[in-house]
Design a protein around this motif. Sequence first.
Motif, PDB file in Angstrom:
ATOM      1  N   VAL A   3     105.818   9.705  56.016  1.00  0.00           N
ATOM      2  CA  VAL A   3     105.405  11.100  56.157  1.00  0.00           C
ATOM      3  C   VAL A   3     105.568  11.757  54.807  1.00  0.00           C
ATOM      4  CG1 VAL A   3     105.822  13.292  57.316  1.00  0.00           C
ATOM      5  CG2 VAL A   3     106.127  11.158  58.559  1.00  0.00           C
ATOM      6  N   LEU A   6     106.617  15.849  54.568  1.00  0.00           N
ATOM      7  CA  LEU A   6     107.952  16.318  54.925  1.00  0.00           C
ATOM      8  C   LEU A   6     108.780  16.587  53.687  1.00  0.00           C
ATOM      9  CD1 LEU A   6     109.150  14.032  57.822  1.00  0.00           C
ATOM     10  CD2 LEU A   6     108.670  16.448  57.924  1.00  0.00           C
ATOM     11  N   LYS A  11     113.163  14.202  55.806  1.00  0.00           N
ATOM     12  CA  LYS A  11     112.615  12.862  55.995  1.00  0.00           C
ATOM     13  C   LYS A  11     113.647  11.862  56.511  1.00  0.00           C
ATOM     14  CE  LYS A  11     109.862   9.223  53.878  1.00  0.00           C
ATOM     15  NZ  LYS A  11     110.358   8.310  54.880  1.00  0.00           N
ATOM     16  N   VAL A  14     114.281  12.631  60.143  1.00  0.00           N
ATOM     17  CA  VAL A  14     113.119  12.244  60.954  1.00  0.00           C
ATOM     18  C   VAL A  14     113.081  10.730  61.124  1.00  0.00           C
ATOM     19  CG1 VAL A  14     110.590  12.119  60.971  1.00  0.00           C
ATOM     20  CG2 VAL A  14     111.726  14.289  60.483  1.00  0.00           C
ATOM     21  N   THR A  57     109.408  16.183  66.121  1.00  0.00           N
ATOM     22  CA  THR A  57     108.341  17.186  66.192  1.00  0.00           C
ATOM     23  C   THR A  57     108.751  18.480  65.496  1.00  0.00           C
ATOM     24  OG1 THR A  57     107.501  16.258  68.253  1.00  0.00           O
ATOM     25  CG2 THR A  57     106.903  18.543  67.767  1.00  0.00           C
ATOM     26  N   SER A  60     109.260  18.038  61.701  1.00  0.00           N
ATOM     27  CA  SER A  60     107.970  17.847  61.031  1.00  0.00           C
ATOM     28  C   SER A  60     107.225  19.156  60.847  1.00  0.00           C
ATOM     29  CB  SER A  60     107.104  16.859  61.822  1.00  0.00           C
ATOM     30  OG  SER A  60     107.712  15.593  61.854  1.00  0.00           O
TER      31      SER A  60
END
Length: 114
Positions: A3, A6, A11, A14, A57, A60
């Motif tokens: 990702v 982010l 990160k 996540v 979610t 992010s």
Amino acid sequence: MAVSTLDNRNKECVDACVECQQACEACNYRCCAENPEMAECARLCLDCAVICALCVTLLSRGSKWAVRLCRTCAEICKACALECERYDADYCRECAAACRRCAEQCQQMAGAGI
């Protein structure tokens, strides 16, 4: 999880949440399929997987609620790790380790107030 949008502070959390979600889903499935006496472990793994997915979610999106949810996620991950550590199955041990990593990352996120 790749990702690039982010913030680097988010990160790691996540990534830990994604890993924990996947480990919990796998542990839940195996607990249910292999040993009905592990029902509490299976239920807690499902709860943990759901909260981890929600953390991903909100983190992010950069939601203002992510920090509060990370605190709750850390608490559930610790409980799930304790339950999984009661069993000798490899999948439970892997799940417990993922839960511990996720709890640590979520605690750091919550402590940073990001």
